[in-house]
Design a protein around this motif. Sequence first.
Motif, PDB file in Angstrom:
ATOM      1  N   LEU A  41      -7.867  -8.157 -16.980  1.00 45.73           N
ATOM      2  CA  LEU A  41      -8.357  -6.867 -16.517  1.00 45.73           C
ATOM      3  C   LEU A  41      -9.873  -6.775 -16.703  1.00 45.73           C
ATOM      4  CD1 LEU A  41      -7.097  -4.322 -15.287  1.00 45.73           C
ATOM      5  CD2 LEU A  41      -7.156  -3.319 -17.563  1.00 45.73           C
ATOM      6  N   PRO A  42     -10.600  -6.579 -15.609  1.00 42.84           N
ATOM      7  CA  PRO A  42     -12.067  -6.412 -15.721  1.00 42.84           C
ATOM      8  C   PRO A  42     -12.411  -5.142 -16.503  1.00 42.84           C
ATOM      9  CG  PRO A  42     -11.422  -6.879 -13.457  1.00 42.84           C
ATOM     10  CD  PRO A  42     -10.163  -6.574 -14.224  1.00 42.84           C
ATOM     11  N   PRO A  43     -13.673  -4.983 -16.876  1.00 38.48           N
ATOM     12  CA  PRO A  43     -14.091  -3.752 -17.558  1.00 38.48           C
ATOM     13  C   PRO A  43     -13.733  -2.529 -16.709  1.00 38.48           C
ATOM     14  CG  PRO A  43     -15.862  -5.366 -17.559  1.00 38.48           C
ATOM     15  CD  PRO A  43     -14.786  -5.913 -16.686  1.00 38.48           C
ATOM     16  N   ILE A  44     -13.364  -1.466 -17.362  1.00 40.46           N
ATOM     17  CA  ILE A  44     -12.878  -0.254 -16.696  1.00 40.46           C
ATOM     18  C   ILE A  44     -13.886   0.303 -15.691  1.00 40.46           C
ATOM     19  CG2 ILE A  44     -13.625   1.472 -18.371  1.00 40.46           C
ATOM     20  CD1 ILE A  44     -10.132   1.384 -16.919  1.00 40.46           C
ATOM     21  N   ASP A  45     -15.193   0.126 -15.950  1.00 40.48           N
ATOM     22  CA  ASP A  45     -16.197   0.637 -15.011  1.00 40.48           C
ATOM     23  C   ASP A  45     -16.275  -0.191 -13.726  1.00 40.48           C
ATOM     24  OD1 ASP A  45     -17.341  -1.507 -16.467  1.00 40.48           O
ATOM     25  OD2 ASP A  45     -19.368  -0.759 -16.093  1.00 40.48           O
ATOM     26  N   LYS A  46     -15.570  -1.307 -13.667  1.00 40.12           N
ATOM     27  CA  LYS A  46     -15.521  -2.156 -12.473  1.00 40.12           C
ATOM     28  C   LYS A  46     -14.217  -1.955 -11.695  1.00 40.12           C
ATOM     29  CE  LYS A  46     -19.214  -4.658 -13.562  1.00 40.12           C
ATOM     30  NZ  LYS A  46     -20.459  -4.471 -12.906  1.00 40.12           N
ATOM     31  N   LEU A  47     -13.415  -0.957 -12.093  1.00 43.50           N
ATOM     32  CA  LEU A  47     -12.101  -0.732 -11.505  1.00 43.50           C
ATOM     33  C   LEU A  47     -11.988   0.647 -10.882  1.00 43.50           C
ATOM     34  CD1 LEU A  47      -9.965  -2.149 -14.444  1.00 43.50           C
ATOM     35  CD2 LEU A  47     -10.366  -3.256 -12.243  1.00 43.50           C
ATOM     36  N   GLU A  48     -11.086   0.763  -9.922  1.00 43.23           N
ATOM     37  CA  GLU A  48     -10.729   2.052  -9.332  1.00 43.23           C
ATOM     38  C   GLU A  48      -9.230   2.226  -9.473  1.00 43.23           C
ATOM     39  OE1 GLU A  48     -12.008   2.690  -5.295  1.00 43.23           O
ATOM     40  OE2 GLU A  48     -13.755   1.415  -5.604  1.00 43.23           O
ATOM     41  N   ARG A  49      -8.793   3.441  -9.740  1.00 44.58           N
ATOM     42  CA  ARG A  49      -7.362   3.736  -9.774  1.00 44.58           C
ATOM     43  C   ARG A  49      -6.874   3.870  -8.341  1.00 44.58           C
ATOM     44  NH1 ARG A  49      -5.122   6.254 -14.695  1.00 44.58           N
ATOM     45  NH2 ARG A  49      -3.580   7.179 -13.322  1.00 44.58           N
ATOM     46  N   ALA A  50      -5.663   3.378  -8.099  1.00 42.29           N
ATOM     47  CA  ALA A  50      -5.111   3.469  -6.752  1.00 42.29           C
ATOM     48  C   ALA A  50      -3.614   3.747  -6.822  1.00 42.29           C
ATOM     49  CB  ALA A  50      -5.370   2.173  -5.994  1.00 42.29           C
ATOM     50  N   PRO A  51      -3.147   4.685  -6.005  1.00 45.46           N
ATOM     51  CA  PRO A  51      -1.708   4.906  -5.947  1.00 45.46           C
ATOM     52  C   PRO A  51      -1.033   3.695  -5.309  1.00 45.46           C
ATOM     53  CG  PRO A  51      -2.811   6.168  -4.240  1.00 45.46           C
ATOM     54  CD  PRO A  51      -3.885   5.530  -5.075  1.00 45.46           C
ATOM     55  N   VAL A  52       0.205   3.474  -5.665  1.00 44.36           N
ATOM     56  CA  VAL A  52       0.936   2.326  -5.132  1.00 44.36           C
ATOM     57  C   VAL A  52       2.124   2.841  -4.352  1.00 44.36           C
ATOM     58  CG1 VAL A  52       2.210   0.243  -5.718  1.00 44.36           C
ATOM     59  CG2 VAL A  52       0.232   0.905  -7.077  1.00 44.36           C
ATOM     60  N   CYS A  53       2.249   2.365  -3.119  1.00 43.55           N
ATOM     61  CA  CYS A  53       3.370   2.760  -2.279  1.00 43.55           C
ATOM     62  C   CYS A  53       3.933   1.506  -1.621  1.00 43.55           C
ATOM     63  CB  CYS A  53       2.908   3.747  -1.214  1.00 43.55           C
ATOM     64  SG  CYS A  53       4.247   4.288  -0.147  1.00 43.55           S
ATOM     65  N   GLY A  54       5.245   1.376  -1.653  1.00 42.13           N
ATOM     66  CA  GLY A  54       5.906   0.236  -1.023  1.00 42.13           C
ATOM     67  C   GLY A  54       7.201   0.680  -0.397  1.00 42.13           C
ATOM     68  N   LEU A  55       8.066  -0.261  -0.114  1.00 37.37           N
ATOM     69  CA  LEU A  55       9.349   0.056   0.509  1.00 37.37           C
ATOM     70  C   LEU A  55      10.187   0.994  -0.353  1.00 37.37           C
ATOM     71  CD1 LEU A  55      10.374  -3.387   1.998  1.00 37.37           C
ATOM     72  CD2 LEU A  55       9.536  -1.383   3.215  1.00 37.37           C
TER      73      LEU A  55
END
Length: 125
Positions: A41-55
């Motif tokens: 996991l990269p440093p938190i400031d290099k990440l974006e939260r994203a919702p996950v949707c699948g089947l």
Amino acid sequence: YVRAAVKPLGRASIKGRFQVDTGYATVLCLTKDFVAAHKLLPPIDKLERAPVCGLAGDSAEPSWIGKMESLELGSIRIANPETEFSRADFNQDFDGFIGDVALMPYRVIFDYSRETMILTVSVKK
């Protein structure tokens, strides 16, 4: 499934077993267990939260979106692939997904009888 390697920034490549998912709309997704085992996991400031949707619908646990230095699939190297660092618990025997965005520049042939995936450079006419 394919064997591939991910390369975190400034570290050696890490090999894994990945499911090729032509319906997955990004380059790479790493499972929660694989990320934890290799401290990816990269440093938190290099990440974006994203919702996950699948089947199965929306996941209760959003993922993190970031970058790896590269994804190495045979002789193909994809620089700075957008990567989903999954936070969902999978009941799996693989380390992640390689999605259709990684395969778009290539003509992809699935030879099921030989359990082989062939990638050739797609020539535009």
